[in-house]
Scaffold this active site. Structure first.
Site, short mmCIF file in Angstrom:
data_model
loop_
_atom_site.label_atom_id
_atom_site.label_comp_id
_atom_site.label_asym_id
_atom_site.label_seq_id
_atom_site.Cartn_x
_atom_site.Cartn_y
_atom_site.Cartn_z
N ASP A 129 0.68 -1.02 0.03
CA ASP A 129 -0.44 0.63 -0.10
C ASP A 129 1.11 1.46 0.10
OD1 ASP A 129 -2.74 -1.24 0.03
OD2 ASP A 129 -2.56 -2.26 1.89
N ASP A 187 -7.13 -4.22 -5.15
CA ASP A 187 -6.68 -2.58 -4.80
C ASP A 187 -5.42 -2.26 -5.07
OD1 ASP A 187 -7.93 -4.85 -3.49
OD2 ASP A 187 -8.58 -3.36 -1.63
N1 GLY Z 1 -7.41 -1.33 0.35
C1 GLY Z 1 -8.81 -1.99 1.23
C2 GLY Z 1 -9.35 -1.41 0.89
O1 GLY Z 1 -10.07 -0.62 -0.26
O2 GLY Z 1 -10.55 -1.48 2.08
#
Ligand code: GLY
Length: 406
Positions: A129, A187
């Site tokens: 992330d 994501d």
């Molecule tokens: N990346 C985690 C979410 O979108 O909840």
């Protein structure tokens, strides 16, 4: 024909033509008036000012070294995280967007303060992330006030992220696991922008190539024939074979989790921006059309938390999915033909208007200082359900600015 009759005929013809011209002008006016009403600059400014007031309140209640995560209205409980949690870049990012628009030094100072705590995450190799965390924060700071130290933080972050790339799989690892599983979630498309920046800055194509390979692998395995996407693909880390396709945050393995679809839409729109390769634009269009043509897409354009949630129309909406979608559609609408442009733009406009309504927009002094209400974080785990979310706020403010500045 007598002279009088000729003149009368000419006059009748002129009158008919004039009537046609006047009719055409009037109906053109009516159709544009009957089209969607624009959001006024004044109401956007008022919303941004409300957002800034909310974030000033939030700053006042934020404990030292902590980042906002959510707020539980029923219990009046403000929840925070450490800098290592994936949402840590959104709070400074939102402050910087607001400062950029409102020129409020207090917002900028608060962003600087919290980014001192965030800076150490540039070395974090345990998360995919880093794009969210570092590019939504230091990326903006560097854009507003370029400095070599910010370049260095962003380069180190890109190097850390790149360590999670596996050649055999052709992807960046999202979540760690104990066995030979190599888990990639949709994501992860959102973390690639940082890598494009790193190649452009350094002249080293490695980062860009990783981003492109990851996007290609995701395009191959994450999408279903109807252009919706799975949340999680589990690859064998040694062979690159797909072991399973499933969900984590969605309603079911075969369902279309709303935020996941929005991440994919945003991610492939960025891929097209960065590469100008038609296949990424085509992918973004396919995702957009899956969402926008879906029979479960509500009229007000804020998706249910999952397009296949079991209790639609009584299912919860996810304001964060609506905000991400709106921001992505505004960019995508710049890359497509006139027909699609209108469809994407007006959907984004409707979603923004809905988010600006009392249903979603916090009243001043409420909602723990967050801007939007009614986000859904992780419903299957009953975590962050029907609450504000930092990423909902971030992409909402981004969408407002994109709308205002186009
Ligand atoms: N990346 C985690 C979410 O979108 O909840």
């Amino acid at each position: 024909m007598r002279k009088k009759e000729i003149i009368t005929g000419i006059l009748q013809q002129v009158t008919a033509n004039l009537t046609l011209v006047v009719f055409t002008i009037v109906t053109a006016g009516v159709s544009s008036c009957a089209g969607q009403k624009k959001i006024s600059g004044d109401s956007i400014t008022a919303t941004l000012e409300l957002a800034a007031a909310q974030y000033r309140d939030m700053a006042a209640q934020l404990p030292e070294g902590r980042f906002p995560k959510t707020y539980y209205p029923k219990e009046d409980r403000f929840e925070t995280s450490g800098s290592e949690w994936w949402v840590s870049g959104f709070y400074p990012g939102t402050l910087l967007y607001l400062h950029e628009e409102l020129n409020d030094p207090q917002l900028r100072e608060e962003a600087n303060r919290i980014m001192e705590d965030l800076e150490k995450e540039q070395y974090n190799k345990t998360t995919h992330d880093l794009g969210f965390m570092m590019f939504c924060s230091f990326g903006h700071l560097n854009r507003l006030d370029p400095r070599p130290e910010y370049d260095e933080i962003l380069m180190t972050s890109a190097r850390s992220l790149a360590t999670r790339f596996n050649e055999k799989v052709g992807a960046i690892r999202s979540w760690d696991s104990d066995d030979d599983s190599f888990l990639v979630i949709i994501d992860n498309m959102m973390n690639l922008e940082l890598l494009f920046w790193a190649s452009e800055f350094s002249g080293d194509p490695t980062y860009r190539n990783i981003a492109i390979t990851h996007a290609n692998t995701t395009m191959q395995h994450h999408f279903r024939p109807d252009n919706s996407s799975y949340h999680v693909i589990n690859y064998n880390e040694n062979t690159g074979e797909v072991k399973e396709k499933r969900t984590a945050q969605g309603a079911a393995d075969e369902s279309a989790w709303a935020r996941g679809q929005a991440w994919g839409l945003y991610g492939y729109t960025v891929m097209y921006r960065e590469t100008k390769e038609q296949k990424y634009l085509d992918q973004a269009i396919k995702i957009a059309d899956f969402m926008l043509d879906h029979s479960h897409m509500p009229q007000d354009k804020i998706p249910y938390w999952d397009y296949n949630a079991p209790n639609i129309p009584d299912a919860l909406r996810d304001s964060s999915a609506g905000a991400i979608m709106a921001s992505a559609l505004l960019e995508l609408s710049e890359y497509v033909d006139a027909g699609k442009k209108k469809k994407y733009f007006s959907t984004a406009e409707t979603a923004i208007k809905t988010l600006m309504s009392d249903t979603y927009l916090a009243e001043k002094g409420s909602n723990g200082g967050f801007i939007l209400k009614h986000g859904v974080g992780h419903l299957p785990e009953n975590s962050e359900v029907d609450v504000p979310l930092t990423y909902g706020d971030y992409y909402f403010v981004e969408a407002l600015l994109r709308y205002k500045n186009r």
